[in-house]
Motif scaffolding. Structure first.
Motif, PDB file in Angstrom:
ATOM      1  N   VAL A  39       3.131 -28.314  11.166  1.00  0.00           N
ATOM      2  CA  VAL A  39       4.144 -28.453  12.220  1.00  0.00           C
ATOM      3  C   VAL A  39       3.526 -28.549  13.609  1.00  0.00           C
ATOM      4  CG1 VAL A  39       6.129 -27.342  13.336  1.00  0.00           C
ATOM      5  CG2 VAL A  39       5.901 -27.280  10.843  1.00  0.00           C
ATOM      6  N   LEU A  40       2.538 -27.708  13.888  1.00  0.00           N
ATOM      7  CA  LEU A  40       1.974 -27.638  15.234  1.00  0.00           C
ATOM      8  C   LEU A  40       0.752 -28.521  15.443  1.00  0.00           C
ATOM      9  CD1 LEU A  40       2.296 -23.783  15.881  1.00  0.00           C
ATOM     10  CD2 LEU A  40       3.948 -25.590  16.376  1.00  0.00           C
ATOM     11  N   GLY A  41       0.026 -28.829  14.371  1.00  0.00           N
ATOM     12  CA  GLY A  41      -1.127 -29.704  14.509  1.00  0.00           C
ATOM     13  C   GLY A  41      -2.423 -29.097  14.015  1.00  0.00           C
ATOM     14  N   ASP A  42      -3.453 -29.943  13.926  1.00  0.00           N
ATOM     15  CA  ASP A  42      -4.746 -29.529  13.386  1.00  0.00           C
ATOM     16  C   ASP A  42      -5.535 -28.599  14.303  1.00  0.00           C
ATOM     17  OD1 ASP A  42      -4.489 -30.867  10.988  1.00  0.00           O
ATOM     18  OD2 ASP A  42      -5.366 -32.721  11.748  1.00  0.00           O
ATOM     19  N   HIS A  43      -5.070 -28.437  15.546  1.00  0.00           N
ATOM     20  CA  HIS A  43      -5.793 -27.554  16.473  1.00  0.00           C
ATOM     21  C   HIS A  43      -5.579 -26.078  16.139  1.00  0.00           C
ATOM     22  CE1 HIS A  43      -1.694 -27.613  18.088  1.00  0.00           C
ATOM     23  NE2 HIS A  43      -1.970 -26.433  18.617  1.00  0.00           N
ATOM     24  N   ILE A  44      -4.669 -25.800  15.227  1.00  0.00           N
ATOM     25  CA  ILE A  44      -4.385 -24.416  14.856  1.00  0.00           C
ATOM     26  C   ILE A  44      -5.594 -23.801  14.155  1.00  0.00           C
ATOM     27  CG2 ILE A  44      -2.938 -22.898  13.446  1.00  0.00           C
ATOM     28  CD1 ILE A  44      -1.527 -24.084  15.867  1.00  0.00           C
ATOM     29  N   ASP A  45      -6.143 -22.752  14.748  1.00  0.00           N
ATOM     30  CA  ASP A  45      -7.242 -22.005  14.136  1.00  0.00           C
ATOM     31  C   ASP A  45      -6.861 -20.540  14.013  1.00  0.00           C
ATOM     32  OD1 ASP A  45      -9.326 -23.849  13.560  1.00  0.00           O
ATOM     33  OD2 ASP A  45      -9.774 -24.006  15.706  1.00  0.00           O
ATOM     34  N   GLN A  46      -7.201 -19.947  12.890  1.00  0.00           N
ATOM     35  CA  GLN A  46      -6.933 -18.525  12.700  1.00  0.00           C
ATOM     36  C   GLN A  46      -7.783 -17.698  13.651  1.00  0.00           C
ATOM     37  OE1 GLN A  46      -7.104 -17.191   8.641  1.00  0.00           O
ATOM     38  NE2 GLN A  46      -7.449 -15.059   9.215  1.00  0.00           N
ATOM     39  N   LYS A  47      -7.128 -16.758  14.372  1.00  0.00           N
ATOM     40  CA  LYS A  47      -7.827 -15.893  15.313  1.00  0.00           C
ATOM     41  C   LYS A  47      -7.762 -14.418  14.908  1.00  0.00           C
ATOM     42  CE  LYS A  47      -9.145 -19.124  18.119  1.00  0.00           C
ATOM     43  NZ  LYS A  47     -10.577 -19.436  18.282  1.00  0.00           N
ATOM     44  N   GLY A  48      -7.156 -14.177  13.774  1.00  0.00           N
ATOM     45  CA  GLY A  48      -7.039 -12.800  13.293  1.00  0.00           C
ATOM     46  C   GLY A  48      -5.881 -12.706  12.330  1.00  0.00           C
ATOM     47  N   SER A  49      -5.905 -11.696  11.481  1.00  0.00           N
ATOM     48  CA  SER A  49      -4.794 -11.510  10.553  1.00  0.00           C
ATOM     49  C   SER A  49      -4.775 -10.080  10.034  1.00  0.00           C
ATOM     50  CB  SER A  49      -4.889 -12.482   9.376  1.00  0.00           C
ATOM     51  OG  SER A  49      -5.994 -12.155   8.549  1.00  0.00           O
ATOM     52  N   LEU A  50      -3.624  -9.693   9.557  1.00  0.00           N
ATOM     53  CA  LEU A  50      -3.455  -8.391   8.914  1.00  0.00           C
ATOM     54  C   LEU A  50      -2.573  -8.586   7.695  1.00  0.00           C
ATOM     55  CD1 LEU A  50      -3.567  -5.225   8.858  1.00  0.00           C
ATOM     56  CD2 LEU A  50      -1.434  -5.290  10.167  1.00  0.00           C
ATOM     57  N   VAL A  51      -3.064  -8.142   6.561  1.00  0.00           N
ATOM     58  CA  VAL A  51      -2.265  -8.168   5.341  1.00  0.00           C
ATOM     59  C   VAL A  51      -1.976  -6.721   4.969  1.00  0.00           C
ATOM     60  CG1 VAL A  51      -2.165  -8.807   2.916  1.00  0.00           C
ATOM     61  CG2 VAL A  51      -3.251 -10.351   4.566  1.00  0.00           C
ATOM     62  N   ALA A  52      -0.754  -6.285   5.228  1.00  0.00           N
ATOM     63  CA  ALA A  52      -0.336  -4.921   4.906  1.00  0.00           C
ATOM     64  C   ALA A  52       0.688  -4.970   3.784  1.00  0.00           C
ATOM     65  CB  ALA A  52       0.250  -4.243   6.142  1.00  0.00           C
ATOM     66  N   ALA A  53       1.030  -3.807   3.269  1.00  0.00           N
ATOM     67  CA  ALA A  53       1.993  -3.770   2.166  1.00  0.00           C
ATOM     68  C   ALA A  53       3.398  -4.151   2.618  1.00  0.00           C
ATOM     69  CB  ALA A  53       2.006  -2.377   1.542  1.00  0.00           C
ATOM     70  N   ASN A  54       3.721  -3.896   3.895  1.00  0.00           N
ATOM     71  CA  ASN A  54       5.090  -4.124   4.369  1.00  0.00           C
ATOM     72  C   ASN A  54       5.243  -5.338   5.275  1.00  0.00           C
ATOM     73  OD1 ASN A  54       3.629  -2.987   6.459  1.00  0.00           O
ATOM     74  ND2 ASN A  54       5.382  -1.885   7.296  1.00  0.00           N
ATOM     75  N   THR A  67       8.621 -23.030  19.370  1.00  0.00           N
ATOM     76  CA  THR A  67      10.065 -23.137  19.560  1.00  0.00           C
ATOM     77  C   THR A  67      10.817 -22.725  18.299  1.00  0.00           C
ATOM     78  OG1 THR A  67      10.222 -25.430  18.809  1.00  0.00           O
ATOM     79  CG2 THR A  67       9.678 -25.063  21.147  1.00  0.00           C
ATOM     80  N   LEU A  68      12.099 -22.461  18.453  1.00  0.00           N
ATOM     81  CA  LEU A  68      12.922 -22.097  17.300  1.00  0.00           C
ATOM     82  C   LEU A  68      12.972 -23.234  16.288  1.00  0.00           C
ATOM     83  CD1 LEU A  68      15.894 -20.265  19.064  1.00  0.00           C
ATOM     84  CD2 LEU A  68      14.064 -19.230  17.715  1.00  0.00           C
ATOM     85  N   ASP A  69      13.028 -24.468  16.779  1.00  0.00           N
ATOM     86  CA  ASP A  69      13.049 -25.612  15.869  1.00  0.00           C
ATOM     87  C   ASP A  69      11.745 -25.696  15.076  1.00  0.00           C
ATOM     88  OD1 ASP A  69      14.296 -28.102  14.897  1.00  0.00           O
ATOM     89  OD2 ASP A  69      12.625 -29.087  15.922  1.00  0.00           O
TER      90      ASP A  69
END
Length: 377
Positions: A39-54, A67-69
């Motif tokens: 949706v946003l483009g190839d410039h999207i790079d992961q800068k961090g993440s958290l995988v929690a149980a909730n 945007t909401l769209d």
């Protein structure tokens, strides 16, 4: 907690329920990452993440707010992957070979082992390895990842984005929930939607109170970003219509109040004082008193808000009745002794708010008697 020594026999275990939730959110993160790129483009790079149980949290590079769209499209892509129930594959590949896969997602600046574990959706690593540079791999999620995942995307059941915002210059953050947690936030949103609909059918102070409560709860609700925006719009529409209705009612009441006061003095030309109780706001009350002041007459008006437990009152005195011994503030002080609260103002006009709603009749009599005594002295 005890001691461990070389050669000890141990039994390893994990919390299966927690691990199940982690799998849902981890695979959900991969699907979300794919949706963001689409949706946003190839410039999207992961800068961090958290995988929690909730929940899952994903930080990524993007210069503007989503945007909401765009969020709707991203959620839609995630939903499509979940409905497809695509199989999730994970297998080691030579690092140099894996880097050639079109659409491969990896954390910028991260050092990966060789061989590296690759996780893909729909297409097996064996199939990808046979034609590494095939452009069709761009149409699925393929990432370097050593974490735990669901066997197929349908296990996730649902993915709902609950928050999107900036955390630093050029860095955005999305928080989402999956599976049972996604279903729970949906139920919460459904309950709020039902209450918003019900509030629209209420009237008067009951409606005003319901709208205020819902505005506060909605602002703090942990629900879908999209549902929250929709409900805020609905609530805003109801509030706007209600405010316009109240304004029209107050204007009509003010107009009627002015007409009633003028008629009273027309019918009673020798009377100096007009005292009455009205269902109006303080602004309308002052407008009526301004018109009475033009007639060079005295007046005391009262308005009760039973829901709030308050009584607003205000008066006006013609210049001929103002003296060092008696003025509008003195007059209001006498009424305040009955209604409680505070009052203040100027020599020719004063106003106050009391809390003794049940004593309005007594206050009206005190207002009348106080001025009449002054006039007869």
């Amino acid at each position: 907690y005890g001691e461990l020594s070389v050669g000890d026999t141990v039994t390893s275990s994990y919390d299966n329920l927690r691990r199940k939730a982690l799998r849902n959110n981890h695979t959900g993160t991969h699907i979300l990452n794919y949706g963001l790129r689409e949706v946003l483009g190839d410039h999207i790079d992961q800068k961090g993440s958290l995988v929690a149980a909730n929940k899952l949290r994903f930080d990524f590079s993007h210069k503007t707010g989503v945007t909401l769209d765009e969020l709707k499209k991203i959620e839609g892509i995630c939903a499509d992957w979940i409905k497809k129930d695509a199989k999730v594959y994970g297998q080691d590949m030579d690092l140099s070979v894996a880097r050639r896969i079109p659409g491969l997602r990896a954390v910028f600046g991260e050092t990966y082992p060789d061989p590296v574990r690759v996780v893909s959706l729909e297409y097996s690593i064996a199939e990808i390895s046979r034609d590494v540079e095939n452009p069709k791999w761009r149409k699925t999620s393929i990432e370097f990842c050593g974490g735990t995942h669901v066997p197929s995307t349908g296990v996730i059941k649902d993915l709902v984005i609950t928050e999107e915002g900036g955390i630093a210059k050029g860095i955005r953050r999305i928080i989402a929930v999956t599976a049972e947690d996604a279903q729970e936030v949906t139920r919460t949103a459904d309950a709020l939607a039902a209450r918003v609909s019900h509030a629209g059918r209420l009237s008067g102070s009951e409606k005003d109170a319901a709208l205020k409560t819902l505005t506060f709860e909605l602002n703090n609700a942990d629900i879908s970003v999209l549902r929250k925006a929709t409900l805020k719009d609905e609530l805003g529409t109801i509030r706007k219509a209600f405010d316009q209705e109240i304004k029209a009612q107050q204007q009509a009441a003010m107009k009627q109040g002015i007409e009633d006061a003028k008629k009273f003095f027309t019918d009673n030309p020798n009377s100096t004082l007009y005292v009455t109780e009205l269902k109006i706001d303080s602004k309308s009350m002052q407008a009526i008193l301004t018109e009475i002041k033009k007639l060079e007459k005295a007046a005391y008006l009262f308005s009760v808000d039973e829901a709030a437990g308050k009584v607003a009152h205000a008066n006006v005195l013609p210049a001929g009745l103002v003296s060092k011994e008696f003025d509008a503030k003195t007059w209001a002080a006498k009424v305040t002794e009955v209604l409680g609260g505070k009052a203040g103002g100027k020599p020719d006009s004063a106003q106050g708010v009391g809390s003794e709603v049940a004593k309005v009749s007594e206050a009206i009599k005190v207002a009348e008697d106080t001025l009449n005594q002054r006039l007869s002295s």
